[in-house]
Scaffold this motif. Structure first.
Motif, PDB file in Angstrom:
ATOM      1  N   GLN A 131      -1.319   1.296  -7.382  1.00 60.23           N
ATOM      2  CA  GLN A 131      -2.042   0.036  -6.785  1.00 60.23           C
ATOM      3  C   GLN A 131      -2.110  -0.837  -7.778  1.00 60.23           C
ATOM      4  O   GLN A 131      -2.498  -0.708  -9.104  1.00 60.23           O
ATOM      5  CB  GLN A 131      -3.744   0.410  -6.572  1.00 60.23           C
ATOM      6  CG  GLN A 131      -3.562   1.144  -4.980  1.00 60.23           C
ATOM      7  CD  GLN A 131      -5.124   1.426  -4.761  1.00 60.23           C
ATOM      8  OE1 GLN A 131      -5.622   2.453  -5.127  1.00 60.23           O
ATOM      9  NE2 GLN A 131      -5.894   0.568  -3.990  1.00 60.23           N
TER      10      GLN A 131
ATOM     11  N   TYR B  69      -0.602  -6.062   1.297  1.00 61.79           N
ATOM     12  CA  TYR B  69      -0.686  -7.199   0.078  1.00 61.79           C
ATOM     13  C   TYR B  69      -1.988  -7.725   0.545  1.00 61.79           C
ATOM     14  O   TYR B  69      -1.846  -8.677   1.591  1.00 61.79           O
ATOM     15  CB  TYR B  69       0.495  -7.969  -0.009  1.00 61.79           C
ATOM     16  CG  TYR B  69       1.727  -7.389  -0.597  1.00 61.79           C
ATOM     17  CD1 TYR B  69       1.607  -6.155  -0.925  1.00 61.79           C
ATOM     18  CD2 TYR B  69       2.853  -7.938  -0.447  1.00 61.79           C
ATOM     19  CE1 TYR B  69       2.663  -5.438  -1.683  1.00 61.79           C
ATOM     20  CE2 TYR B  69       4.094  -7.452  -0.904  1.00 61.79           C
ATOM     21  CZ  TYR B  69       4.279  -6.182  -1.628  1.00 61.79           C
ATOM     22  OH  TYR B  69       5.219  -5.642  -2.001  1.00 61.79           O
TER      23      TYR B  69
ATOM     24  N   GLY C  35       4.859   1.176   0.696  1.00 57.95           N
ATOM     25  CA  GLY C  35       3.963   0.558   1.751  1.00 57.95           C
ATOM     26  C   GLY C  35       2.617   0.136   1.330  1.00 57.95           C
ATOM     27  O   GLY C  35       2.421  -0.050  -0.022  1.00 57.95           O
ATOM     28  N   GLY C  36       1.883  -0.168   2.138  1.00 63.26           N
ATOM     29  CA  GLY C  36       0.600  -0.696   1.609  1.00 63.26           C
ATOM     30  C   GLY C  36       0.554  -2.145   1.895  1.00 63.26           C
ATOM     31  O   GLY C  36       1.213  -2.982   2.530  1.00 63.26           O
TER      32      GLY C  36
ATOM     33  N   GLY D 259      -0.769   2.155   0.184  1.00 61.44           N
ATOM     34  CA  GLY D 259       0.525   2.690  -0.133  1.00 61.44           C
ATOM     35  C   GLY D 259       0.592   4.203  -0.477  1.00 61.44           C
ATOM     36  O   GLY D 259      -0.504   4.647  -0.792  1.00 61.44           O
TER      37      GLY D 259
ATOM     38  N   TYR E  63       5.462  -7.630  -7.477  1.00 56.81           N
ATOM     39  CA  TYR E  63       5.759  -7.144  -6.140  1.00 56.81           C
ATOM     40  C   TYR E  63       7.111  -7.940  -5.970  1.00 56.81           C
ATOM     41  O   TYR E  63       7.475  -9.042  -6.269  1.00 56.81           O
ATOM     42  CB  TYR E  63       4.745  -7.642  -5.144  1.00 56.81           C
ATOM     43  CG  TYR E  63       4.273  -8.803  -4.972  1.00 56.81           C
ATOM     44  CD1 TYR E  63       4.945  -9.868  -3.960  1.00 56.81           C
ATOM     45  CD2 TYR E  63       3.150  -9.249  -5.640  1.00 56.81           C
ATOM     46  CE1 TYR E  63       4.575 -10.985  -4.052  1.00 56.81           C
ATOM     47  CE2 TYR E  63       2.867 -10.542  -5.638  1.00 56.81           C
ATOM     48  CZ  TYR E  63       3.482 -11.575  -4.790  1.00 56.81           C
ATOM     49  OH  TYR E  63       3.269 -12.655  -4.822  1.00 56.81           O
TER      50      TYR E  63
ATOM     51  N   THR F 260       6.498   0.168   5.180  1.00 49.27           N
ATOM     52  CA  THR F 260       6.722  -1.011   4.649  1.00 49.27           C
ATOM     53  C   THR F 260       5.287  -1.775   4.389  1.00 49.27           C
ATOM     54  O   THR F 260       4.262  -1.442   4.875  1.00 49.27           O
ATOM     55  CB  THR F 260       7.338  -1.895   5.916  1.00 49.27           C
ATOM     56  OG1 THR F 260       6.480  -1.621   6.990  1.00 49.27           O
ATOM     57  CG2 THR F 260       8.789  -1.436   6.070  1.00 49.27           C
ATOM     58  N   THR F 261       5.427  -2.808   3.306  1.00 43.30           N
ATOM     59  CA  THR F 261       4.505  -3.429   2.932  1.00 43.30           C
ATOM     60  C   THR F 261       3.946  -4.377   4.202  1.00 43.30           C
ATOM     61  O   THR F 261       4.639  -4.903   5.062  1.00 43.30           O
ATOM     62  CB  THR F 261       4.433  -4.110   1.804  1.00 43.30           C
ATOM     63  OG1 THR F 261       5.461  -5.158   1.724  1.00 43.30           O
ATOM     64  CG2 THR F 261       4.604  -3.418   0.656  1.00 43.30           C
TER      65      THR F 261
ATOM     66  N   SER G 280      -5.453  -1.422  -0.261  1.00 46.85           N
ATOM     67  CA  SER G 280      -4.595  -2.335  -0.821  1.00 46.85           C
ATOM     68  C   SER G 280      -3.577  -1.901  -1.743  1.00 46.85           C
ATOM     69  O   SER G 280      -4.001  -1.387  -2.775  1.00 46.85           O
ATOM     70  CB  SER G 280      -4.870  -3.792  -1.103  1.00 46.85           C
ATOM     71  OG  SER G 280      -5.748  -4.194   0.234  1.00 46.85           O
ATOM     72  N   ALA G 281      -2.333  -2.387  -1.621  1.00 47.39           N
ATOM     73  CA  ALA G 281      -1.268  -2.021  -2.667  1.00 47.39           C
ATOM     74  C   ALA G 281      -1.759  -3.137  -3.857  1.00 47.39           C
ATOM     75  O   ALA G 281      -1.519  -2.627  -5.046  1.00 47.39           O
ATOM     76  CB  ALA G 281       0.060  -2.258  -2.105  1.00 47.39           C
TER      77      ALA G 281
END
Lengths: 250, 478
Positions: B336, B281, B278-279, B272, B72, B243-244, B306-307
Motif C-alpha cells: 500500500q 486508487y 488490485g485495490g 490489493g 502506479y 484489477t485496480t 486502498s492500494a
C-alpha cells in the motif's frame, strides 16, 4: 518444577551460557549472583524466551514440559514471569488496560473466565497496596516517564497481579533506593507460597537481606561455579568474586 | 532485529465479497455525451448539466498530478465506466422496498438499514456503486429541519441550497481529480443543518463499490448554518478484485458563523493483495470552509484501506476566530501507498489550527505525510500546532514527511513537531512475556501510538477503527 541441564546459549554469535545446571523446586527461592558479564541476565532472558538468544545445547524442563519448545507467550501463560531489568515503555497504553489484557490472557490459558473492568479495579486496589503504589500509576502509560524505582515497582505489581508459578527477578534491585528496595522485597515476600518458586538474579547481597534465599548460586563465565546456602551470599559480600573466578578459569 | 518482524499470516479482507445483482452500467469511456447521459439518467436541471460540462472541458485540458510520493501504472480514463446502478433501485418510498439482496449486502457489512434494527443515535445513507439505496431516520431529522439525503435527491428537493454551495469550497477547476469528479459525479450525501440546531445523532454514509471496472465518483456536501452542530461519519468498503479501481470523490463542508462540523472517516477500501495486485486508487479532494466567525471544522480520518491513498482534508479559515483540526491515522501494509495530510489556510484573524498525524508503515508500505500551513498577511494572531509521528514496523517500509509552512504575518505562531519510531522487538517481547500474542502486542503498541486520534472519533466507531487497525497490521509481525 524447573530442571536446567547443560544449557548453552549464544547471542550475537557469542556463547554466553556454557553449560548451566540448575534445579528449582516449588516453594524455594534461589539467588543467582555473579560479576558483570557472567551470563546472569542471559539466563533470565533465555528462560523467558527472548528471540535474540539462541539455545545451542541442553534442556530445560518446566513442570515436566519442554520449556524451550514453547513460545514466550505460552511460557508466560503457564506461569513463568520475568521482572525485567529494563522494563519497556509502551506509550499511549494505560497501565490498567495493559495489566487487564495480560491478566485475562493468563486466565484464559488456565481455562478461567475473563474479568470485567469493574472486578479488575477491585483486584487492583488490593495489589496496589502491596507495592505501595497510588492509583494514578494505573492511568499512566506503561512505564512511560516512570522513574527507575517506579518501573521496578510496576514490575512487582504485574507479578502480584499475574501470580506466577515461577518468577525470575532480573536485577530488580539495581537502581533502587533503600525504601524502594524494602517495598519491592515486601511485595515479593508476600507472594511466596509453597506452590511457587522465585529466582532472584542480583549483583549485590543487600537484596538478599530482604528476600532470604534457600540456595545461592554463583555464575561465572557462563557456568555455575559454586552453590550454597544463604551464607554464601555473605561470604561473597566480604570476599568478592575473585577467589571463585580463579577456580572457574582453571 | 529481526527475522520475526517479517512473517505471519494475513487475515483475509472481510469485505471482499461481490454482490450478484443486475446493474445498469454505462460502457467504458468519457465524452460530453456520456456526461449528458449521466445527467439525463438523474433528471438533472440544466444548470447542473452546464456545470458538469464546464468541468469536463476544463478537465480535458488538465494533467494528472504526479507530485505525490506514490507510483502506479498510467490510468486509461477511457477504460473506466462512469456510471453503474443496481437495476432494481428506482425511487423508493421506504426502505422496505429496497432489494433484499442489497439489504443483505449491507447487513454483511455490519450496517443495518432496517429502521427497527438501527442503532439508536445513528442515521445512515447507504451508497452502492453510483446510487443511494436508502437513508434512515429521515423523519426524525426532518422534524428538526435537518436535511439528510442523497445529493441527487437534494438537487430535486433543495435546488437553491445545492446550487448555492456546490463547488463553493472545491471549484470544478480545483485539480485534475476534482474536475473529473465534477464532470461525472454520480451520488453522495447532502446534509443541511439549520440555524441554531444541534444534530442529535451521528449522520453516516457507507460507500460500497460493487461493479467491476467502474469508478466511483461521489460528492458530499455538508452545510452547517449559523450556530449549528453536526457530526458525520463515512465508511467505505469494496470487493476484492485483481484489477485496480478508481475512486475520485469530493467532499465539501461549509460552516457558517459559530457552526461546528465534525467529519470522521474510516476508510477501508480493498487494499490489493499481498503482492500489490488490485485495490482501490483513492484520489480524493476533501475541503472545508470556516466561512463564518467562530466556526469550527474538525477532520478525523483512519485510513487503513486502498492500494493508493491521495488525500488532504483541508480547512480554509476565513472567519475570524475560526478553528480547523485534522486528526489522522494512516496505515500501510504489504504494497500500500499513502500520501496524505492536510492544508490549513489561515485568512481570518485569530484563527487556530491543530494537526495530529500518525503514520504507520509495515510490510513494503510507503507512507507520506504532506501538510501545508499557510498564514495570509491579514491573519493577525493566527496559531498552528502540528504534530507528525511515524511508526515503522519492519525494515522494508518507508515513512516520509513533507511539511510546507508559509507565514505572511509576523504575529503568527506556527509549531511543527515530528518523530519517527520503530516498533521494537523488545516492546513485543515485553508484552509476550506477559502472556499476549505477537499480534495482540503489535495491535496494543499501535493503538497506544494512535490514541490521540482515536479519542477524537465518535465512541461507536473508535472501537471499529481500532479493530480495523489490528486487522490491517496482521501479518506484519511474527
Amino acid at each position: 518444577m524447573l530442571e536446567i541441564m547443560d544449557l548453552h546459549a549464544v547471542v550475537g554469535g557469542k556463547e554466553i551460557l556454557k553449560g548451566i545446571n540448575l534445579s528449582v523446586n516449588a516453594g524455594e527461592v534461589h539467588a543467582v549472583m555473579g560479576p558483570n558479564g557472567s551470563g546472569k541476565s542471559t539466563l533470565a532472558q533465555v528462560l523467558a524466551g527472548h528471540p535474540a538468544y539462541e539455545v545451542t545445547a541442553g534442556t530445560v524442563t518446566y513442570d515436566g514440559e519442554d520449556l524451550l519448545a514453547m513460545d514466550a507467550e505460552v511460557r508466560a501463560q503457564k506461569g513463568l514471569f520475568l521482572a525485567f531489568q529494563y522494563p519497556v515503555e509502551i506509550p499511549g497504553v494505560s497501565n490498567a488496560y495493559f495489566l487487564r489484557a495480560a491478566y485475562n490472557e493468563i486466565r484464559k490459558a488456565r481455562g478461567e473466565e475473563e474479568v470485567d473492568p469493574m472486578s479488575f479495579a477491585d483486584l487492583m486496589d488490593e495489589k496496589m497496596a502491596l507495592v505501595e503504589m497510588d492509583g494514578a500509576m494505573l492511568t499512566r502509560s506503561v512505564n512511560s516517564g516512570f522513574s527507575g524505582g517506579e518501573k521496578k515497582r510496576n514490575e512487582i505489581l504485574q507479578m502480584a497481579v499475574l501470580e506466577p508459578r515461577l518468577a525470575i527477578l532480573d536485577e530488580t534491585d539495581s537502581g533502587l533506593d533503600i525504601d524502594a528496595l524494602r517495598i519491592v522485597a515486601n511485595g515479593v515476600n508476600s507472594l511466596r507460597t509453597p506452590q511457587n518458586a522465585t529466582i532472584v538474579v542480583t549483583h549485590y547481597q543487600r537484596l538478599l537481606n530482604h528476600i532470604v534465599p534457600d540456595v545461592v548460586h554463583v555464575l561465572a563465565a557462563g557456568r555455575i561455579v559454586r552453590s550454597g546456602g544463604k551464607e554464601l551470599a555473605l561470604e561473597l559480600e566480604a570476599r568478592g568474586y575473585d577467589w571463585l573466578l580463579e577456580g572457574a578459569a582453571a | 532485529m529481526s527475522s520475526s518482524i517479517d512473517s505471519l499470516v494475513n487475515r483475509e479482507y472481510a469485505y471482499g465479497f461481490v454482490t450478484d445483482i443486475e446493474a445498469d452500467t454505462l460502457p467504458p469511456g468519457l465524452s460530453e455525451d456520456v456526461i449528458r447521459l449521466i445527467s439525463g439518467k438523474k433528471d438533472e436541471p440544466a444548470w447542473l448539466l452546464d456545470w458538469r460540462l464546464k468541468a469536463y472541458r476544463r478537465w480535458i485540458t488538465m494533467k494528472e498530478p504526479h507530485w505525490p510520493n506514490v507510483t502506479y501504472p498510467p490510468i486509461d480514463y477511457q477504460e473506466q465506466s462512469y456510471y453503474s446502478a443496481p437495476r432494481s433501485v428506482k425511487p423508493l418510498q421506504s426502505l422496505d422496498e429496497v432489494d433484499p439482496e442489497l439489504l443483505r449486502t449491507y447487513a454483511k457489512l455490519g450496517i443495518p438499514l432496517n429502521e427497527q434494527k438501527m442503532l439508536s443515535g445513528v442515521a445512515v445513507d447507504a451508497i452502492f456503486d453510483s446510487v443511494s439505496v436508502g437513508t434512515t431516520m429521515k423523519t426524525e431529522l426532518a422534524a428538526l429541519g435537518i436535511v439528510f439525503c442523497s445529493l441527487g435527491e437534494a438537487v430535486r428537493e433543495h435546488p437553491d441550497l445545492v446550487r448555492k454551495y456546490l463547488g463553493s469550497v472545491v471549484p470544478y477547476s480545483d485539480n485534475f481529480f476534482a474536475a473529473l469528479n465534477s464532470a461525472v459525479f454520480s451520488e453522495g450525501s447532502f446534509v443541511y443543518v439549520p440555524k441554531g440546531v444541534r444534530c442529535p445523532m451521528e449522520l453516516s454514509t457507507y460507500f460500497r463499490i460493487n461493479q467491476e471496472g467502474t469508478g466511483q465518483f461521489e460528492r458530499t456536501l455538508i452545510v452547517a448554518d449559523e450556530g449549528s452542530y453536526v457530526s458525520y461519519l463515512e465508511g467505505c468498503t469494496a470487493p476484492k478484485r485483481s484489477t485496480t479501481q478508481l475512486h475520485a470523490a469530493v467532499v465539501e463542508l461549509v460552516a457558517l458563523k459559530d457552526a461546528t462540523i465534525k467529519y470522521s472517516t474510516v476508510q477501508n477500501w480493498y487494499a490489493g493483495d499481498k503482492e500489490g495486485r488490485g485495490g482501490i486508487y483513492n484520489f480524493v479532494t476533501k475541503r472545508g470552509k470556516c466561512a463564518g466567525a467562530g466556526s469550527k471544522i474538525s477532520w478525523t480520518q483512519v485510513e487503513t484501506g486502498s492500494a493508493i491513498t491521495w488525500k488532504y482534508p483541508s480547512v480554509i479559515l476565513q472567519g475570524d476566530n475560526s478553528t480547523g483540526e485534522f486528526y489522522s491515522v494512516a496505515v500501510v501494509n504489504n504494497h500500500q501507498q499513502a500520501d496524505t495530510g492536510t492544508k490549513m489556510i489561515h485568512i481570518g484573524r485569530n484563527t487556530k489550527s491543530n494537526i495530529v498525524s500518525k503514520g504507520i508503515s509495515a510490510g513494503h508500505g510507503q507512507n507520506s505525510y504532506r501538510g501545508r500551513v499557510q498564514v495570509l498577511p491579514k491573519a493577525e494572531g493566527a496559531r498552528n500546532y502540528t504534530q507528525c509521528d511515524s511508526m515503522l514496523v519492519g525494515n522494508r517500509c518507508g515513512a516520509h514527511t513533507f511539511p510546507y509552512i508559509e507565514v505572511g504575518n509576523n504575529s503568527a505562531q506556527v509549531e511543527h513537531e515530528a518523530s519517527t519510531s520503530k516498533i521494537g522487538e523488545d516492546q513485543i517481547f515485553y508484552l509476550k512475556q506477559r502472556g499476549l500474542s505477537a499480534e495482540q502486542a503489535v495491535s496494543m503498541i499501535v493503538s497506544g501510538f494512535c490514541k490521540e486520534v482515536f479519542k477524537e472519533l465518535p465512541m461507536e466507531f473508535a472501537l471499529e477503527a481500532q479493530q480495523l487497525l489490528g486487522i490491517t497490521l496482521e501479518g506484519s509481525v511474527g
